[in-house]
Design a protein around this motif. Structure first.
Motif, PDB file in Angstrom:
ATOM      1  N   VAL A  81     -33.749   3.229 -53.685  1.00 34.28           N
ATOM      2  CA  VAL A  81     -32.395   3.182 -53.130  1.00 34.28           C
ATOM      3  C   VAL A  81     -31.739   4.545 -53.344  1.00 34.28           C
ATOM      4  CG1 VAL A  81     -30.215   1.919 -53.071  1.00 34.28           C
ATOM      5  CG2 VAL A  81     -32.284   0.764 -53.856  1.00 34.28           C
ATOM      6  N   PRO A  82     -31.784   5.410 -52.327  1.00 41.06           N
ATOM      7  CA  PRO A  82     -31.150   6.722 -52.487  1.00 41.06           C
ATOM      8  C   PRO A  82     -29.624   6.580 -52.510  1.00 41.06           C
ATOM      9  CG  PRO A  82     -32.683   6.666 -50.616  1.00 41.06           C
ATOM     10  CD  PRO A  82     -32.424   5.250 -51.020  1.00 41.06           C
ATOM     11  N   VAL A 104     -34.517   0.990 -57.294  1.00 39.82           N
ATOM     12  CA  VAL A 104     -34.802   2.246 -57.988  1.00 39.82           C
ATOM     13  C   VAL A 104     -33.860   3.314 -57.434  1.00 39.82           C
ATOM     14  CG1 VAL A 104     -36.575   3.926 -58.592  1.00 39.82           C
ATOM     15  CG2 VAL A 104     -37.229   1.542 -58.196  1.00 39.82           C
ATOM     16  N   PRO A 105     -32.671   3.463 -58.039  1.00 41.89           N
ATOM     17  CA  PRO A 105     -31.711   4.451 -57.521  1.00 41.89           C
ATOM     18  C   PRO A 105     -32.233   5.870 -57.720  1.00 41.89           C
ATOM     19  CG  PRO A 105     -30.637   2.855 -58.995  1.00 41.89           C
ATOM     20  CD  PRO A 105     -32.112   2.703 -59.168  1.00 41.89           C
ATOM     21  N   VAL A 106     -32.116   6.692 -56.682  1.00 40.08           N
ATOM     22  CA  VAL A 106     -32.528   8.105 -56.759  1.00 40.08           C
ATOM     23  C   VAL A 106     -31.489   8.938 -56.022  1.00 40.08           C
ATOM     24  CG1 VAL A 106     -35.009   7.542 -56.841  1.00 40.08           C
ATOM     25  CG2 VAL A 106     -33.916   8.040 -54.640  1.00 40.08           C
ATOM     26  N   PRO A 107     -31.474  10.256 -56.268  1.00 38.74           N
ATOM     27  CA  PRO A 107     -30.561  11.111 -55.499  1.00 38.74           C
ATOM     28  C   PRO A 107     -30.882  11.026 -54.002  1.00 38.74           C
ATOM     29  CG  PRO A 107     -31.501  12.319 -57.353  1.00 38.74           C
ATOM     30  CD  PRO A 107     -32.233  11.020 -57.272  1.00 38.74           C
ATOM     31  N   ALA A 108     -29.885  11.317 -53.179  1.00 41.54           N
ATOM     32  CA  ALA A 108     -30.122  11.328 -51.736  1.00 41.54           C
ATOM     33  C   ALA A 108     -31.127  12.419 -51.414  1.00 41.54           C
ATOM     34  CB  ALA A 108     -28.817  11.592 -51.001  1.00 41.54           C
ATOM     35  N   PHE A 109     -31.907  12.228 -50.360  1.00 42.77           N
ATOM     36  CA  PHE A 109     -32.851  13.269 -49.970  1.00 42.77           C
ATOM     37  C   PHE A 109     -32.992  13.287 -48.463  1.00 42.77           C
ATOM     38  CE2 PHE A 109     -35.195   9.420 -50.878  1.00 42.77           C
ATOM     39  CZ  PHE A 109     -36.035   9.290 -49.794  1.00 42.77           C
ATOM     40  N   ARG A 110     -33.557  14.370 -47.996  1.00 43.92           N
ATOM     41  CA  ARG A 110     -33.720  14.572 -46.564  1.00 43.92           C
ATOM     42  C   ARG A 110     -34.970  13.834 -46.106  1.00 43.92           C
ATOM     43  NH1 ARG A 110     -31.851  17.962 -42.796  1.00 43.92           N
ATOM     44  NH2 ARG A 110     -33.379  18.726 -41.304  1.00 43.92           N
ATOM     45  N   THR A 111     -34.794  12.972 -45.095  1.00 42.19           N
ATOM     46  CA  THR A 111     -35.897  12.101 -44.714  1.00 42.19           C
ATOM     47  C   THR A 111     -36.549  12.488 -43.396  1.00 42.19           C
ATOM     48  OG1 THR A 111     -34.290  10.673 -43.639  1.00 42.19           O
ATOM     49  CG2 THR A 111     -34.931  10.111 -45.890  1.00 42.19           C
ATOM     50  N   ALA A 112     -35.837  13.284 -42.575  1.00 45.01           N
ATOM     51  CA  ALA A 112     -36.361  13.588 -41.246  1.00 45.01           C
ATOM     52  C   ALA A 112     -37.633  14.421 -41.338  1.00 45.01           C
ATOM     53  CB  ALA A 112     -35.311  14.327 -40.429  1.00 45.01           C
ATOM     54  N   ALA A 185     -33.612  -5.931 -62.838  1.00 40.79           N
ATOM     55  CA  ALA A 185     -32.729  -5.617 -61.713  1.00 40.79           C
ATOM     56  C   ALA A 185     -33.035  -4.237 -61.155  1.00 40.79           C
ATOM     57  CB  ALA A 185     -31.267  -5.693 -62.149  1.00 40.79           C
ATOM     58  N   LEU A 186     -33.260  -3.254 -62.040  1.00 42.21           N
ATOM     59  CA  LEU A 186     -33.476  -1.903 -61.559  1.00 42.21           C
ATOM     60  C   LEU A 186     -34.265  -1.074 -62.550  1.00 42.21           C
ATOM     61  CD1 LEU A 186     -30.732   0.665 -62.188  1.00 42.21           C
ATOM     62  CD2 LEU A 186     -30.259  -1.657 -62.874  1.00 42.21           C
ATOM     63  N   LEU A 187     -34.774   0.038 -62.053  1.00 39.20           N
ATOM     64  CA  LEU A 187     -35.365   1.063 -62.908  1.00 39.20           C
ATOM     65  C   LEU A 187     -34.430   2.262 -62.864  1.00 39.20           C
ATOM     66  CD1 LEU A 187     -39.129   0.918 -61.809  1.00 39.20           C
ATOM     67  CD2 LEU A 187     -37.953  -0.421 -63.581  1.00 39.20           C
ATOM     68  N   GLN A 188     -33.921   2.637 -64.041  1.00 38.94           N
ATOM     69  CA  GLN A 188     -33.021   3.795 -64.123  1.00 38.94           C
ATOM     70  C   GLN A 188     -33.858   4.987 -64.570  1.00 38.94           C
ATOM     71  OE1 GLN A 188     -29.348   3.950 -63.680  1.00 38.94           O
ATOM     72  NE2 GLN A 188     -30.066   6.060 -63.574  1.00 38.94           N
ATOM     73  N   MET A 236     -23.962   6.207 -65.471  1.00 37.82           N
ATOM     74  CA  MET A 236     -22.514   5.998 -65.581  1.00 37.82           C
ATOM     75  C   MET A 236     -21.905   5.677 -64.213  1.00 37.82           C
ATOM     76  SD  MET A 236     -19.794   8.107 -67.882  1.00 37.82           S
ATOM     77  CE  MET A 236     -19.450   9.594 -66.943  1.00 37.82           C
ATOM     78  N   GLY A 237     -22.420   6.309 -63.138  1.00 38.04           N
ATOM     79  CA  GLY A 237     -21.915   6.029 -61.800  1.00 38.04           C
ATOM     80  C   GLY A 237     -22.267   4.617 -61.356  1.00 38.04           C
ATOM     81  N   LEU A 238     -23.504   4.223 -61.578  1.00 40.47           N
ATOM     82  CA  LEU A 238     -23.954   2.890 -61.167  1.00 40.47           C
ATOM     83  C   LEU A 238     -23.187   1.803 -61.921  1.00 40.47           C
ATOM     84  CD1 LEU A 238     -26.182   1.299 -59.529  1.00 40.47           C
ATOM     85  CD2 LEU A 238     -27.405   1.186 -61.689  1.00 40.47           C
ATOM     86  N   CYS A 239     -23.087   1.961 -63.223  1.00 46.95           N
ATOM     87  CA  CYS A 239     -22.447   0.916 -64.027  1.00 46.95           C
ATOM     88  C   CYS A 239     -20.960   0.802 -63.731  1.00 46.95           C
ATOM     89  CB  CYS A 239     -22.668   1.178 -65.516  1.00 46.95           C
ATOM     90  SG  CYS A 239     -24.329   0.712 -66.049  1.00 46.95           S
TER      91      CYS A 239
END
Lengths: 599, 90
Positions: A81-82, A104-112, A185-188, A236-239
């Protein structure tokens, strides 16, 4: 401190009891009196609303995504989950949970699709290699169609937004595991070295228990608005921006991190626009606000509705908070709004936090006594180190300050490693049993047989004084940077190899304490030419900085000055002490961060 | 795009230097362009902030790497310019 069952009977999901999972909290909210009130709102770069969802709308979108995800995998599968823009992260994250899958939250990335890529894709590939996801989320079907299949082979690109999808049949979703606090629930993934990501296994019950503790300490209520610019892939952002609103009944207003850094006033104006505000941010954010907002603009802001400003995730500096409070007094900000805290991903987030509107505790402790592991308050500020209390340990959480060698618990005002026993303590690192046992199941001496609680070892040093938790540094001989362990030997080896003046010489590296996070390296040399030494310490500094992601100081000292044991082993602690006291005088020195740089 | 053509490594270094100096309360001149940014205190959080700023400023999406801190100012600038060039071509 309020008793959750009593204090929240009118607001908590379900009749008079706490939600056991995040999904249960959202279901209850969607069925309750607050069903048509916005729960999440995203702002654009100028602070205008992009989108706002109430609990019913959020629930529907999460279901639609969950139904699509179930065509790709089954409960327990991992989904990347970016940090997608707008509210897509909220929908994406909750959609995974509804499907019973592990987010699995991750930083946004370029997908194209495009030719070539940099090392940035490496970390993502390393995470995928570690957790083997079935899908990765993107915002729209168009994004999914354009995604480069080579980027993450074997992983399905799935759009968060499913506008054409009919409302899924309610009986299959949410998956039963989404209502089970014991399931994952997630992998941090903790930050740190690119090649070796470690995913903290966070269970549904961890999330809820940990943020209920935050809610109670900070008195976050249904009338509260959480205003956040923190990245969602960060604990901290997610919580605070995703979990806390759902367990407290509060609403969230979010913006992208870039919005804040480009113009901190957008965050401040969003705070001023709400009636009762909770925020969380690292120390540097408050400095940025002071530096970037003029007195005239401060005078035009009314921040009197700002009730809780959690300061965490980085060392908390008393000077930062004082400076901010002074600057924004013009905006009716009061210093007691600051709630300094301590936490870590291994414990979900929160360990301790100063309660709502309690005065900030900042005390000078004698520097020499601290070096010997004793916290002795002093009135002599020149001989002292000012430390900020990170509040009392939150409800339901216990902390032991432990001698890492003997594993004995220490008394108040004695410095040791902070060990945490908490309902937020996570299960371990994904797929790393041995390391997990060491970090997540530490036991005090005499309880190795399992009679006592299993603690998370934080690697942080600190002490308790008058009920406040103080953080003083990192555990010796292991440099813990961004949650990763580094070894002083590595820094010593690269420093010695960086310049001919240091070739074949001895070196000692140790973590810096107090405010100055970072590492110091002393290298012996036979060279005395100041110009050569200046070049050498800079070269060594850059070399060390390349292997240790932290502030670096390098000192050149004459041959045979680094203290050693009789067997020739380097005494790093003694070296640090001699350098600090002036007993060891460097021939040359170099620092990446100037000490006089701070305000 | 004309904006992309104007972005040189020197410009990016200056931009980064200015944002970093503000964020870290350091004098811009103290930010040695060859030192990894982590040595100035750039961690995953501040890195996300910096990357966001860069993207807004010039459109370069150096976003997947958790540690911009591993790069020096000079290396980060080269990466930005390379990314913009690649995007233009691709």
């Amino acid at each position: 401190m309020n008793t959750p069952t009593e204090a929240t009977t009118t607001t908590a999901p379900g009749p008079g009891r706490e939600p056991r999972t995040l999904v249960e909290a959202l279901l209850a909210r969607a069925a309750g009196p607050d069903a048509d009130r916005p729960v999440v709102t995203a702002l654009d770069a100028s602070g205008d609303t992009i989108e706002s969802l109430n609990p019913v709308e959020l629930d529907l979108r999460a279901r639609q995504l969950a139904a699509a995800l179930r065509e790709t995998g089954t409960a327990g599968d991992r989904v990347i989950v970016p940090a997608l823009p707008g509210l897509d992260f909220h929908i994406g994250f909750l959609g995974c949970l509804y499907a019973g899958m592990i987010a699995v939250p991750v930083p946004a990335f370029r997908t194209a699709a495009r030719g070539g890529t940099t090392t940035r894709a490496e970390r993502l590939s390393a995470i995928c290699g570690d957790c083997d996801p079935c899908a990765v989320l993107v915002s729209t079907q168009e994004d999914a169609d354009e995604a480069d299949p080579e980027l993450l082979p074997g992983v399905r690109w799935t759009a968060v937004r499913r506008p054409d999808r009919p409302e899924p049949q309610g009986d299959a979703l949410p998956d039963p595991v989404a209502l089970d606090p014991a399931t994952t629930a997630l992998l941090q993934y903790t930050s740190g070295s690119t090649g070796d990501p470690r995913g903290v296994v966070v269970r549904h019950g961890n999330l809820v228990a940990n943020q209920i503790a935050m809610r109670d300490a900070c008195e976050v209520e249904p009338t509260t608005t959480i205003v956040s610019w923190l990245p969602f892939f960060h604990d901290m952002g997610l919580c605070t921006a995703v979990v806390l609103p759902l367990v407290s009944g509060a609403a969230t207003v979010t913006m992208e991190p870039a919005t804040f850094v480009r113009d901190p006033r957008v965050w401040l104006r969003a705070i001023a626009a709400e009636d009762d505000v909770f925020t969380a941010a690292p120390d540097f954010a408050y400095d940025m606000c002071v530096n970037r907002v003029s007195a005239e603009e401060r005078a035009a802001l009314d921040l009197s509705t700002w009730r809780v400003a959690v300061n965490g995730s980085e060392p908390v500096r008393a000077a930062t908070q004082r400076r901010f409070a002074e600057a924004f007094r013009l905006s009716f900000f009061r210093e007691e709004v600051f709630s300094p805290g301590f936490g870590l991903a291994e414990c979900t987030l929160l360990v301790s936090v100063s309660p709502s509107l309690e005065p900030v505790v900042a005390t000078y402790y004698d520097r020499d006594a601290l070096a010997e592991g004793k916290a002795v308050p002093t009135a002599d500020t020149a001989a002292g180190v000012e430390l900020v209390g990170c509040g009392p340990v939150a409800d339901g959480i216990r902390v032991a300050v432990v001698d890492p060698a003997s594993r004995q618990a220490l008394a108040d005002r004695v410095v040791g490693e902070i060990w945490v026993d908490s309902p937020g303590n996570c299960q371990g690192y994904w797929g790393r049993e041995q390391e997990s046992a060491e970090v997540f199941a530490a036991r005090l001496a005499g309880t190795e047989d399992g009679t006592g609680p299993a603690y998370v070892r934080t690697g942080d040093l600190g002490f308790v004084d008058d009920g406040q938790l103080f953080i003083t540094g990192r555990i010796k001989d292991v440099l813990i940077i961004g949650g990763e362990n580094y070894f002083p030997q590595d820094a010593e080896a690269v420093a010695v190899a960086a310049h001919p003046a240091f070739a074949q010489q001895r070196a000692a590296a140790w973590p810096l304490h107090e405010d100055d996070r970072g590492v110091a390296v002393v290298v012996e040399t036979t060279v005395r030419d100041p110009e050569v030494l200046a070049t050498a310490v800079r070269a060594a500094g850059i070399a060390v900085a390349k292997v240790l992601p932290t502030a670096v100081s390098v000192y050149a000292v004459p041959r045979n000055k680094v203290p050693r044991t009789t067997s020739g082993k380097i005494r790093r602690r003694a070296c640090a002490e001699q350098m600090r006291s002036g007993q060891l005088t460097p021939l040359a020195q170099w620092s990446s961060k100037r000490k006089d740089g701070a305000a | 795009m004309s904006v992309i053509q104007e972005i040189t490594p020197e410009l990016v270094v200056e931009r980064l230097r200015q944002v970093l100096a503000e964020m870290l309360e350091m004098a811009p001149a103290d930010l040695d362009a060859d030192v990894p940014l982590s040595a100035f205190g750039i961690d995953s959080m501040t890195s996300a902030v910096l990357l966001g700023d860069l993207e807004k400023w010039c459109g370069a999406e150096l976003r997947t790497e958790a540690s911009l801190g591993a790069l020096s100012l000079a290396e980060a600038a080269d990466a930005v310019v390379a990314e913009l060039r690649q995007r233009k071509e691709g």
